[in-house]
Scaffold this active site. Structure first.
Site, PDB file in Angstrom:
ATOM      1  N   ASP A 274      47.606  -4.830  35.115  1.00 49.99           N
ATOM      2  CA  ASP A 274      47.555  -5.399  33.759  1.00 49.99           C
ATOM      3  C   ASP A 274      46.234  -5.118  33.056  1.00 49.99           C
ATOM      4  O   ASP A 274      45.401  -4.365  33.548  1.00 49.99           O
ATOM      5  CB  ASP A 274      47.828  -6.908  33.812  1.00 49.99           C
ATOM      6  CG  ASP A 274      46.661  -7.677  34.412  1.00 49.99           C
ATOM      7  OD1 ASP A 274      45.976  -7.097  35.279  1.00 49.99           O
ATOM      8  OD2 ASP A 274      46.428  -8.828  34.015  1.00 49.99           O
ATOM      9  N   ASP A 278      43.952  -7.739  37.347  1.00 44.44           N
ATOM     10  CA  ASP A 278      44.196  -8.691  38.437  1.00 44.44           C
ATOM     11  C   ASP A 278      45.672  -8.810  38.802  1.00 44.44           C
ATOM     12  O   ASP A 278      46.013  -9.304  39.869  1.00 44.44           O
ATOM     13  CB  ASP A 278      43.554 -10.066  38.147  1.00 44.44           C
ATOM     14  CG  ASP A 278      44.001 -10.672  36.831  1.00 44.44           C
ATOM     15  OD1 ASP A 278      44.843 -10.075  36.139  1.00 44.44           O
ATOM     16  OD2 ASP A 278      43.473 -11.754  36.487  1.00 44.44           O
ATOM     17  N   ARG A 279      46.560  -8.364  37.918  1.00 44.09           N
ATOM     18  CA  ARG A 279      47.993  -8.441  38.241  1.00 44.09           C
ATOM     19  C   ARG A 279      48.495  -7.107  38.769  1.00 44.09           C
ATOM     20  O   ARG A 279      47.915  -6.061  38.494  1.00 44.09           O
ATOM     21  CB  ARG A 279      48.800  -8.786  36.997  1.00 44.09           C
ATOM     22  CG  ARG A 279      48.472 -10.141  36.436  1.00 44.09           C
ATOM     23  CD  ARG A 279      49.388 -10.478  35.286  1.00 44.09           C
ATOM     24  NE  ARG A 279      49.125 -11.837  34.832  1.00 44.09           N
ATOM     25  CZ  ARG A 279      50.011 -12.606  34.240  1.00 44.09           C
ATOM     26  NH1 ARG A 279      51.221 -12.172  33.991  1.00 44.09           N
ATOM     27  NH2 ARG A 279      49.687 -13.834  33.872  1.00 44.09           N
TER      28      ARG A 279
HETATM   29  C1  G16 Z   1      46.649 -16.645  34.517  1.00 46.52           C
HETATM   30  C2  G16 Z   1      46.149 -17.175  35.810  1.00 46.52           C
HETATM   31  C3  G16 Z   1      47.230 -17.066  36.848  1.00 46.52           C
HETATM   32  C4  G16 Z   1      48.478 -17.774  36.387  1.00 46.52           C
HETATM   33  C5  G16 Z   1      48.878 -17.296  35.023  1.00 46.52           C
HETATM   34  C6  G16 Z   1      49.945 -18.209  34.506  1.00 46.52           C
HETATM   35  O1  G16 Z   1      46.945 -15.290  34.706  1.00 46.52           O
HETATM   36  O2  G16 Z   1      45.014 -16.450  36.236  1.00 46.52           O
HETATM   37  O3  G16 Z   1      46.756 -17.585  38.045  1.00 46.52           O
HETATM   38  O4  G16 Z   1      49.543 -17.553  37.243  1.00 46.52           O
HETATM   39  O5  G16 Z   1      47.784 -17.372  34.146  1.00 46.52           O
HETATM   40  O6  G16 Z   1      50.201 -17.950  33.221  1.00 46.52           O
HETATM   41  P1  G16 Z   1      51.093 -18.935  32.372  1.00 46.52           P
HETATM   42  O7  G16 Z   1      50.345 -20.237  32.258  1.00 46.52           O
HETATM   43  O8  G16 Z   1      51.273 -18.211  31.097  1.00 46.52           O
HETATM   44  O9  G16 Z   1      52.377 -19.110  33.118  1.00 46.52           O
HETATM   45  P2  G16 Z   1      46.161 -14.161  33.941  1.00 46.52           P
HETATM   46  O10 G16 Z   1      46.606 -12.881  34.583  1.00 46.52           O
HETATM   47  O11 G16 Z   1      46.627 -14.327  32.519  1.00 46.52           O
HETATM   48  O12 G16 Z   1      44.714 -14.478  34.128  1.00 46.52           O
END
Ligand code: G16
Length: 540
Positions: A274, A278-279
């Protein structure tokens, strides 16, 4: 040092992962400055060292210069910044740990699109390298509500394109190669010679960095260090608008990769990452791996990689993630943990040595090597497993399900719903929880229903209202929660799960296998009544 008078700006409340807003909002007068000052006011800057970097999206470079000038004005001793103000989130986490700094600021809105009219974000990671816990982000938010001034140096921009030491005022600025230390860390965890031999033997991979931050990391590690064919990495140049892509590695947004992996003469292995790296999504030839299954397969096979040869201490997953990993933990005789959504909740478990591998349904997997989820790490662990087992992704999945049974799983997202409607729906659902046990819908009888609350086993902190769970007697499960990362209205996430023990019925299409659970979810939550939506915008 200049002290600028300011006033609180409403709505600077960090969500699941820092403060995310539309870029023009972040570029508005005092907006970035207020939030950054709130960070420094809460964590203290005097004499401290921080890491700074971002995913290269629009406004990343300008924001970096502002943050440097504010860090200097607030008395920071040193900032370590990636060349060009670039650092993937896991690389930033690693640099914080490697240099034992007091934390770091990451400029990213993760998987959200970037550009002048898209999204920007800022988050603070603490000295363990992980996202600040809720107590800290709450304090930052509180500070934004009574802020009256911020501190900044009036200096020219510094050259972030050149690696080496420079300064802003009295503060040392070390501009570092964003990739080198991270690549070395990966080399210490995985069997690079075995993976290199796999590529040498003709194994073909497609790595789609979606014009986001992992491009340089993927090229260095996969093509240069592991010898994957040139051209293995596509969309590998980070662009301020991600080339117009939505850098969210899932079957909807990484469609080109999916088409290739399900087409004729597909590569053996496909992966995407992403905006901030991290994804991850992994996919075999004709075989999509759901993130929940990926976590389970990685946990079951991690011992095949040198960094995990001694075995795992425990496995942690977020509550909406399927229970597939729990089955692996049972078979390994190790603890499993169920945490709220958000990587920050894994931090204490990792620090305390209670979990080694963590994962989330939202395409996040990682381990105790850093304190963030790590897209390339997951991709490399898959490659290590493929190199040792010498089987296809599809064969590994099939064997996994034959041994553990299959947790059919899907997430349905309903995006940009009016917030008041989404809130009303969740409130009504929460109000009805006590009446649900015993009700039968679509042949499924509700066994239990609650609003997930979590007590951190390490520090005892409690997090409430983390999502509605409805568990059925046959083990099927529905979870509903509102996203904490969106920037437009509300996003309803509906998580669906159903277990098949096998040996029959392990190769159904997940949407077919889940059909009764999906219908029950719509009836129970009255999704259409409240939101007017029947069909999800994204299915993963
Ligand atoms: C962030 C967090 C993740 C989490 C995600 C959930 O992801 O770092 O641990 O799973 O949000 O997103 P939502 O609240 O939209 O379901 P990232 O990759 O956006 O940093």
């Amino acid at each position: 040092m200049t002290i600028i008078s300011t006033q609180p700006i409403a709505g600077q409340k960090p969500g699941t992962s820092g403060l995310r807003k539309k870029t023009p909002i972040f570029m508005g007068e005092h907006y970035l400055e207020n939030f950054v000052q709130a960070i420094f006011d809460v964590v203290g800057a005097a004499g401290k060292t921080f890491v700074l970097g971002g995913d290269g999206r629009y406004f990343n470079d300008t924001a970096a210069q502002i943050i440097l000038r504010m860090a200097a004005a607030n008395g920071a001793a040193r900032v370590i910044i990636g060349q060009g103000a670039i650092l993937s989130t896991p690389a930033a986490s690693h640099l914080i740990r490697l240099n034992k700094t007091d934390g770091g600021i990451i400029m990213s809105a993760s998987h959200n699109p970037g550009g002048p009219t898209e999204d920007f974000g800022v988050k603070f990671n603490i000295s363990n390298g992980g996202p600040a816990p809720e107590s800290v982000t709450e304090a930052m938010y509180k500070r934004t509500t009574d802020i009256s001034e911020y501190h900044i140096l009036e200096t020219a921009d510094i050259d972030l394109g050149k690696i080496g030491r420079t300064s802003v005022g009295d503060m040392i600025v070390d501009v570092v190669d964003p990739v080198a230390n991270y690549a070395t860390l990966m080399e210490s965890l995985f069997d690079f010679p075995a993976i290199a031999a796999l590529f040498k033997g003709g194994f073909r991979m497609r790595m789609d960095s979606m014009c986001a931050v992992t491009g340089p990391y993927a090229v260095e590690i996969l093509e240069k260090r592991l010898g994957a064919a040139s051209g293995t990495c596509v969309n590998a140049t980070p662009l301020p608008d991600f080339g117009g892509m939505h850098p969210d590695p899932n079957p909807t947004w990484a469609k080109a990769l999916m088409d290739e992996m399900f087409g004729a003469n597909s590569p053996d292995f496909g992966a995407a990452s992403d905006g901030d790296g991290d994804r991850n999504m992994v996919v075999g030839a004709g075989a999509y791996v759901s993130p929940s299954d990926s976590l389970a397969v990685l946990a079951a096979n991690a011992h095949l990689a040198p960094g995990y040869a001694a075995g795992l201490k425990g496995i942690a997953r977020s509550m909406p993630t399927s229970a597939a990993a729990d089955r692996v933990a049972v078979s390994l005789g190790i603890e499993s943990y169920e945490t709220p959504t958000g990587w920050k909740f894994f931090g204490n478990l990792l620090d305390a040595g209670r979990a080694t591998i963590c994962g989330e349904e939202s395409f996040g997997t990682g381990s105790d090597h850093v304190r963030e989820k790590d897209g390339l790490w997951a991709i490399l662990l898959w490659l290590n497993i493929l190199a040792v087992r010498k089987q296809s992704v599809a064969a590994i999945l099939a064997e996994h399900w034959a041994k553990f049974g299959r947790n059919y799983y899907s997430r349905h997202d309903f995006e940009a719903i009016a917030s008041n409607k989404a809130d009303a729906m969740m409130a009504a659902l929460r109000g009805s929880l006590a009446t649900l046990p015993g009700q039968t819908l679509e042949g499924l009888t509700v066994q239990a229903a609650d609003d997930f609350a979590y007590t951190d086993p390490v520090d005892g902190s409690i997090s409430k209202a983390q999502g509605v769970r409805i568990l059925f007697e046959d083990g099927s499960r529905i979870v509903l929660r509102l996203s904490g990362t969106g920037t437009e209205g509300a996003t309803l996430r509906l998580y669906l799960e159903r277990y098949a023990a096998g040996p029959e019925g392990l190769d159904l299409d997940p949407q077919d296998a889940l059909a009764p659970v999906i219908r029950a979810a719509h009836t129970l939550a009255k999704i259409e009544n409240y939101t007017g939506r029947v069909t999800p915008d994204v299915i993963t």
